[in-house]
Design a protein around this motif. Structure first.
Motif, short mmCIF file in Angstrom:
data_model
loop_
_atom_site.label_atom_id
_atom_site.label_comp_id
_atom_site.label_asym_id
_atom_site.label_seq_id
_atom_site.Cartn_x
_atom_site.Cartn_y
_atom_site.Cartn_z
N SER A 181 0.84 -1.20 0.00
CA SER A 181 0.00 0.00 0.00
C SER A 181 0.88 1.24 0.00
O SER A 181 1.96 1.26 0.58
CB SER A 181 -0.94 0.01 1.21
N THR A 182 0.39 2.28 -0.67
CA THR A 182 1.11 3.55 -0.74
C THR A 182 0.82 4.33 0.53
O THR A 182 -0.33 4.60 0.86
CB THR A 182 0.65 4.37 -1.96
N LEU A 183 1.88 4.72 1.24
CA LEU A 183 1.72 5.49 2.46
C LEU A 183 1.83 6.99 2.20
O LEU A 183 1.12 7.78 2.81
CB LEU A 183 2.78 5.06 3.49
N HIS A 184 2.73 7.37 1.27
CA HIS A 184 2.92 8.79 0.97
C HIS A 184 3.57 8.94 -0.40
O HIS A 184 4.43 8.14 -0.77
CB HIS A 184 3.80 9.45 2.03
N VAL A 185 3.12 9.95 -1.16
CA VAL A 185 3.75 10.30 -2.43
C VAL A 185 4.39 11.66 -2.24
O VAL A 185 3.72 12.63 -1.89
CB VAL A 185 2.71 10.34 -3.58
N TYR A 186 5.69 11.75 -2.44
CA TYR A 186 6.42 12.99 -2.24
C TYR A 186 6.27 13.90 -3.47
O TYR A 186 6.43 13.44 -4.60
CB TYR A 186 7.90 12.73 -1.99
N ALA A 187 5.99 15.20 -3.24
CA ALA A 187 5.90 16.15 -4.33
C ALA A 187 7.28 16.41 -4.92
O ALA A 187 7.42 16.61 -6.13
CB ALA A 187 5.28 17.46 -3.84
N GLU A 188 8.28 16.47 -4.08
CA GLU A 188 9.67 16.60 -4.54
C GLU A 188 10.51 15.56 -3.80
O GLU A 188 10.12 15.08 -2.73
CB GLU A 188 10.20 18.01 -4.29
N PRO A 189 11.65 15.19 -4.36
CA PRO A 189 12.46 14.13 -3.73
C PRO A 189 12.82 14.49 -2.29
O PRO A 189 13.22 15.62 -2.01
CB PRO A 189 13.71 14.07 -4.60
N PRO A 190 12.68 13.54 -1.37
CA PRO A 190 13.05 13.81 0.02
C PRO A 190 14.56 13.97 0.15
O PRO A 190 15.33 13.41 -0.63
CB PRO A 190 12.56 12.58 0.77
N ALA A 191 14.96 14.75 1.14
CA ALA A 191 16.39 14.97 1.38
C ALA A 191 16.99 13.69 1.96
O ALA A 191 16.52 13.18 2.97
CB ALA A 191 16.59 16.12 2.35
N MET A 192 18.01 13.18 1.29
CA MET A 192 18.70 11.99 1.77
C MET A 192 19.90 12.42 2.60
O MET A 192 20.62 13.33 2.20
CB MET A 192 19.20 11.15 0.59
#
Length: 125
Positions: free
Chosen positions: A85-96
């Motif tokens: 299941s999809t928990l979250h879709v990021y609008a921009e890439p998360p900071a790694m």
């Protein structure tokens, strides 16, 4: 004086040796095939640019959370025995988190334990 029992024992020894050799060949073939499949899986995983796993966390016996990149989008998904299941879709890439040497940062206890172990073994930091 060859008795029938001695003759049957002597005739089974070459058969046993042949059976043992056959078993070793089959086991060797299984190990070679397993090694080859493992190598092929590594090649296939690295070649796919459209789907990448950036990280994951085991949250239960059969459940995990994964951060993946699929089709240019970054998704946080939950994987369990019941499905994905999809928990979250990021609008921009998360900071790694950037690590200079690529090694994961250790929790404070691990750092203290490593230092105590080095001290007890007589090694310098």
């Amino acid at each position: 004086m060859n008795t029938p029992a001695a003759a049957s024992t002597a005739s089974t020894l070459p058969g046993f040796g042949q059976m043992a050799l056959s078993l070793l060949v089959v086991l060797g073939l299984i190990f070679v095939l397993a090694w080859g499949l493992r190598r092929l899986q590594g090649l296939r995983a690295g070649g796919s640019a459209s789907l990448r796993i950036h990280g994951g966390l085991q949250v239960g016996a059969k459940e995990k959370v994964l951060l993946i990149e699929a089709g240019g989008q970054h998704l946080l998904i939950g994987v369990s025995a019941g499905g994905v299941s999809t928990l979250h879709v990021y609008a921009e890439p998360p900071a790694m988190p950037a690590s200079g040497d690529g090694a994961p940062e250790l929790p404070p206890f691990a750092v203290a334990f490593r230092e105590a172990l080095k001290k007890s073994l007589g090694q310098k930091s």
